[in-house]
Motif scaffolding. Structure first.
Motif, PDB file in Angstrom:
ATOM      1  N   SER A  25      37.038 -56.023  -0.619  1.00  0.00           N
ATOM      2  CA  SER A  25      36.997 -55.388  -1.092  1.00  0.00           C
ATOM      3  C   SER A  25      36.169 -54.201  -0.971  1.00  0.00           C
ATOM      4  O   SER A  25      35.138 -54.490  -0.717  1.00  0.00           O
ATOM      5  CB  SER A  25      36.680 -56.168  -2.354  1.00  0.00           C
ATOM      6  N   GLY A  26      36.930 -53.051  -1.151  1.00  0.00           N
ATOM      7  CA  GLY A  26      35.779 -52.096  -1.178  1.00  0.00           C
ATOM      8  C   GLY A  26      35.777 -51.255  -1.870  1.00  0.00           C
ATOM      9  O   GLY A  26      36.720 -50.791  -2.538  1.00  0.00           O
ATOM     10  N   PHE A  27      35.029 -50.548  -2.729  1.00  0.00           N
ATOM     11  CA  PHE A  27      35.078 -49.195  -3.460  1.00  0.00           C
ATOM     12  C   PHE A  27      33.632 -48.432  -2.396  1.00  0.00           C
ATOM     13  O   PHE A  27      32.941 -48.636  -2.202  1.00  0.00           O
ATOM     14  CB  PHE A  27      34.728 -49.924  -5.131  1.00  0.00           C
ATOM     15  N   TYR A  28      34.131 -47.072  -3.847  1.00  0.00           N
ATOM     16  CA  TYR A  28      32.977 -45.620  -3.114  1.00  0.00           C
ATOM     17  C   TYR A  28      33.207 -45.024  -4.024  1.00  0.00           C
ATOM     18  O   TYR A  28      34.941 -44.385  -4.473  1.00  0.00           O
ATOM     19  CB  TYR A  28      34.031 -45.085  -1.089  1.00  0.00           C
ATOM     20  N   GLY A  69      39.089 -45.486  -4.466  1.00  0.00           N
ATOM     21  CA  GLY A  69      37.563 -44.728  -3.968  1.00  0.00           C
ATOM     22  C   GLY A  69      37.677 -43.618  -5.277  1.00  0.00           C
ATOM     23  O   GLY A  69      38.847 -43.629  -5.100  1.00  0.00           O
ATOM     24  N   ALA A  70      36.673 -42.877  -5.474  1.00  0.00           N
ATOM     25  CA  ALA A  70      36.978 -41.888  -6.391  1.00  0.00           C
ATOM     26  C   ALA A  70      36.070 -40.425  -5.994  1.00  0.00           C
ATOM     27  O   ALA A  70      35.006 -40.939  -5.252  1.00  0.00           O
ATOM     28  CB  ALA A  70      36.751 -41.973  -7.696  1.00  0.00           C
ATOM     29  N   LEU A 117      35.972 -43.751 -19.194  1.00  0.00           N
ATOM     30  CA  LEU A 117      36.666 -45.371 -19.082  1.00  0.00           C
ATOM     31  C   LEU A 117      37.814 -45.594 -18.631  1.00  0.00           C
ATOM     32  O   LEU A 117      37.873 -46.446 -17.746  1.00  0.00           O
ATOM     33  CB  LEU A 117      36.989 -45.071 -20.914  1.00  0.00           C
ATOM     34  N   VAL A 118      38.137 -44.423 -18.609  1.00  0.00           N
ATOM     35  CA  VAL A 118      39.984 -44.579 -17.097  1.00  0.00           C
ATOM     36  C   VAL A 118      39.432 -44.971 -15.818  1.00  0.00           C
ATOM     37  O   VAL A 118      39.732 -45.323 -15.005  1.00  0.00           O
ATOM     38  CB  VAL A 118      40.788 -43.496 -17.266  1.00  0.00           C
ATOM     39  N   VAL A 119      37.827 -43.727 -15.321  1.00  0.00           N
ATOM     40  CA  VAL A 119      37.696 -43.702 -14.138  1.00  0.00           C
ATOM     41  C   VAL A 119      36.797 -45.746 -13.568  1.00  0.00           C
ATOM     42  O   VAL A 119      36.819 -46.358 -13.123  1.00  0.00           O
ATOM     43  CB  VAL A 119      36.287 -42.918 -13.620  1.00  0.00           C
ATOM     44  N   GLU A 120      36.504 -46.005 -15.657  1.00  0.00           N
ATOM     45  CA  GLU A 120      35.916 -47.534 -15.185  1.00  0.00           C
ATOM     46  C   GLU A 120      36.822 -48.283 -14.588  1.00  0.00           C
ATOM     47  O   GLU A 120      36.801 -49.375 -13.831  1.00  0.00           O
ATOM     48  CB  GLU A 120      34.560 -47.878 -15.890  1.00  0.00           C
ATOM     49  N   GLY A 121      37.372 -47.913 -15.440  1.00  0.00           N
ATOM     50  CA  GLY A 121      39.316 -49.227 -15.658  1.00  0.00           C
ATOM     51  C   GLY A 121      39.317 -48.867 -14.237  1.00  0.00           C
ATOM     52  O   GLY A 121      39.972 -50.381 -13.614  1.00  0.00           O
ATOM     53  N   PHE A 122      39.251 -48.026 -13.331  1.00  0.00           N
ATOM     54  CA  PHE A 122      40.453 -47.744 -11.481  1.00  0.00           C
ATOM     55  C   PHE A 122      39.633 -48.769 -11.202  1.00  0.00           C
ATOM     56  O   PHE A 122      39.935 -49.634 -10.567  1.00  0.00           O
ATOM     57  CB  PHE A 122      40.231 -46.661 -12.072  1.00  0.00           C
ATOM     58  N   PHE A 123      37.854 -48.561 -11.620  1.00  0.00           N
ATOM     59  CA  PHE A 123      36.680 -49.568 -10.320  1.00  0.00           C
ATOM     60  C   PHE A 123      36.987 -51.182 -10.852  1.00  0.00           C
ATOM     61  O   PHE A 123      36.583 -51.602 -10.081  1.00  0.00           O
ATOM     62  CB  PHE A 123      36.131 -48.971 -10.480  1.00  0.00           C
ATOM     63  N   ASP A 124      37.369 -51.617 -11.809  1.00  0.00           N
ATOM     64  CA  ASP A 124      37.170 -52.304 -12.052  1.00  0.00           C
ATOM     65  C   ASP A 124      37.475 -53.937 -11.951  1.00  0.00           C
ATOM     66  O   ASP A 124      36.901 -55.128 -11.271  1.00  0.00           O
ATOM     67  CB  ASP A 124      37.238 -52.769 -14.186  1.00  0.00           C
ATOM     68  N   PRO A 125      38.630 -53.745 -11.514  1.00  0.00           N
ATOM     69  CA  PRO A 125      38.864 -55.139 -10.697  1.00  0.00           C
ATOM     70  C   PRO A 125      38.811 -55.328  -9.063  1.00  0.00           C
ATOM     71  O   PRO A 125      37.846 -55.939  -8.765  1.00  0.00           O
ATOM     72  CB  PRO A 125      40.792 -54.551  -9.983  1.00  0.00           C
ATOM     73  N   ARG A 150      26.002 -55.094 -10.038  1.00  0.00           N
ATOM     74  CA  ARG A 150      27.857 -55.322 -10.169  1.00  0.00           C
ATOM     75  C   ARG A 150      27.014 -54.055 -11.319  1.00  0.00           C
ATOM     76  O   ARG A 150      27.818 -52.826 -11.114  1.00  0.00           O
ATOM     77  CB  ARG A 150      28.739 -56.050 -11.678  1.00  0.00           C
ATOM     78  N   GLU A 151      26.399 -53.815 -12.282  1.00  0.00           N
ATOM     79  CA  GLU A 151      26.059 -52.965 -13.574  1.00  0.00           C
ATOM     80  C   GLU A 151      25.039 -51.515 -12.683  1.00  0.00           C
ATOM     81  O   GLU A 151      25.418 -50.904 -13.728  1.00  0.00           O
ATOM     82  CB  GLU A 151      24.881 -53.700 -14.565  1.00  0.00           C
ATOM     83  N   ARG A 152      24.427 -51.694 -11.964  1.00  0.00           N
ATOM     84  CA  ARG A 152      24.066 -50.968 -11.285  1.00  0.00           C
ATOM     85  C   ARG A 152      24.144 -50.177 -10.630  1.00  0.00           C
ATOM     86  O   ARG A 152      24.331 -48.941 -10.355  1.00  0.00           O
ATOM     87  CB  ARG A 152      22.439 -51.348  -9.824  1.00  0.00           C
TER      88      ARG A 152
END
Length: 445
Positions: free
Chosen positions: A296-299, A328-329, A413-421, A432-434
């Motif tokens: 699982s990755g995010f950037y 990613g965003a 809010l939309v971007v945070e929802g995109f990354f939330d999973p 996670r909060e950081r």
């Protein structure tokens, strides 16, 4: 340790030779310990390999022509005493009041702490300098077995130079309840930081390990080259969380590979918000019947950042399952590259492989490249992949704005929802909060 099966997946060959070269010499390679032979061989590989160029298949979308190779120097012993200190927030306990163990890797030094009860169970969690003194045979046995120096120019350089490293060894059947944590702190300009992580989880054992690499934003340039070697034994479990928030001046390169044996399970989580440029190779080798791996990755990139993640899910045995999701965003003039491959070896029947990459482009000048791939040499498999690159959907934005939420807040809010999973897969609220805060900072910039 069993010999790793060979995987016949080509990363591409260079077509020409780059004239530029690093200023390091063989005198910079440590020769005073049990790893002298390994490091000398790695140095020989480094000298034989040339810097990657755009004609190399794996590097077609990542340009190193601006990398100031001759400017980088090794930090001297104790260099951290004159450099910015590690922020307290990076060293906070992951759960409760304490860690099971924590290691801080610093320029020219390190700090190590491990719960005595774990040490009594035979758990080894220490830095390379200590391991070379107290666990020399174990370190010598494990190093270079999963990631080879000849895997690439930067793999060879890190193998030869990395005195900063972590050895995590969990004996057979031992359950490590409290998470282990390491921080690689790399401040300073014109410095080259090298790291080498070895994680070896014996049969039936389990552990959670979080590693973070970070530095402040500084003028000039710095570089990091790292290696991560992971072995998950039969019916063993490892959750490995890997996060990078390097300063905007850092050129970041890493070669990482995990080998999962029969019935073993690896949950591998990546997060990347920092660096000027990153090129990361992450290979998952499912080498035993019924092995499982989740990646699982995010950037999040902005400005002129360039992050390139190259992943492989190698199914080398029957009945294995792999699941990859990278999100990613992108803002500004930044660029992301994700190249993924599911490889199924002959005889690896009943494979179940999945990969997906989702990208959210927030500015017109940002660019996301997404290249999924399949190479299947067995006939009884289920493999799927998908990739998307798109802008913010107008429907949820309209919904939020119609309820009085301003445009910028609605976008956040939309971007945070995109990354939330992906965020929910990071097991520790503080970490996670950081990173959620880092995403908010990029959105507000």
């Amino acid at each position: 340790m069993q010999e790793k099966p060979k995987v016949t997946v080509s990363r591409g060959r260079r077509a020409d030779v780059a004239a530029r070269e690093f200023s390091f010499t063989q005198a910079d390679v440590s020769s005073t310990n049990g790893l002298a032979s390994f490091r000398a061989d790695a140095w020989n590989s480094f000298q034989k390999l040339s810097l990657p160029v755009a004609t190399d298949e794996a590097w077609r979308r990542t340009d190193l022509r601006l990398l100031p190779v001759s400017d980088f120097k090794l930090p001297k012993a104790g260099a951290f005493e004159d450099l910015p200190v590690v922020p307290d927030e990076l060293l906070k306990p992951l759960t409760g009041e304490q860690h099971g163990g924590q290691i801080t890797l610093l320029p020219g030094g390190s700090k190590v702490d491990l719960d005595e009860t774990l040490a009594k169970k035979g758990v080894v969690f220490t830095d390379f300098r200590t391991a070379e003194k107290n666990h020399a045979d174990l370190l010598k046995k494990l190093i270079g077995q999963i990631v080879k120096p000849e895997d690439g120019k930067f793999a060879a350089l890190a193998s030869a130079m990395s005195e900063n490293g972590v050895l995590l060894y969990v004996p057979k059947g031992v359950q490590v309840e409290q998470p282990l944590h390491s921080v690689l702190w790399g401040p300073g300009s014109a410095l080259a930081h090298f790291s080498h992580l070895i994680v070896y989880v014996e049969d039936g054992a389990s552990v959670t390990y979080v590693h973070e690499a970070a530095s402040p934003d500084e003028a000039g340039h710095a570089m990091h080259a790292g290696i991560v070697e992971i072995y998950v034994g039969k019916d063993a479990n490892l959750r490995f969380v890997e996060l990078q928030s390097w300063g905007r001046h850092v050129w970041n390169f890493s070669h990482e590979r995990a080998r999962v044996d029969r019935g073993g399970n690896l949950d591998w989580i990546f997060g990347a918000v920092g660096s000027r440029l990153t090129k990361n190779f992450s290979d998952l080798d499912l080498a035993g019947d019924g092995a499982q791996g989740r990646m699982s990755g995010f950037y999040f990139t902005d400005g002129t950042q360039h992050l390139d993640h190259d992943t492989q899910q190698n199914h080398l045995a029957p009945h294995c399952t792999s699941d990859l999701l990278f999100k990613g965003a992108l803002k500004g003039k930044s660029r992301s590259v994700w190249q993924g491959m599911i490889y199924v070896a002959p005889g690896a029947q009943k494979t179940d492989g999945y990969q997906a990459n989702r990208n959210l482009v927030l500015d017109d000048q940002a660019r996301a490249d997404s290249i999924p791939g399949l190479e299947i040499l067995a006939d009884d498999v289920r493999c799927t992949h998908g990739a998307t690159v798109g802008k913010l959907e107008q429907e949820p934005l309209f919904y939020l704005k119609s309820r009085g939420i301003p445009q910028k807040e609605a976008e956040r809010l939309v971007v945070e929802g995109f990354f939330d999973p992906i965020m929910q897969r990071i097991p520790f609220e503080g970490v996670r909060e950081r990173f959620q805060q880092s995403i908010q900072n990029k959105l507000l910039a």
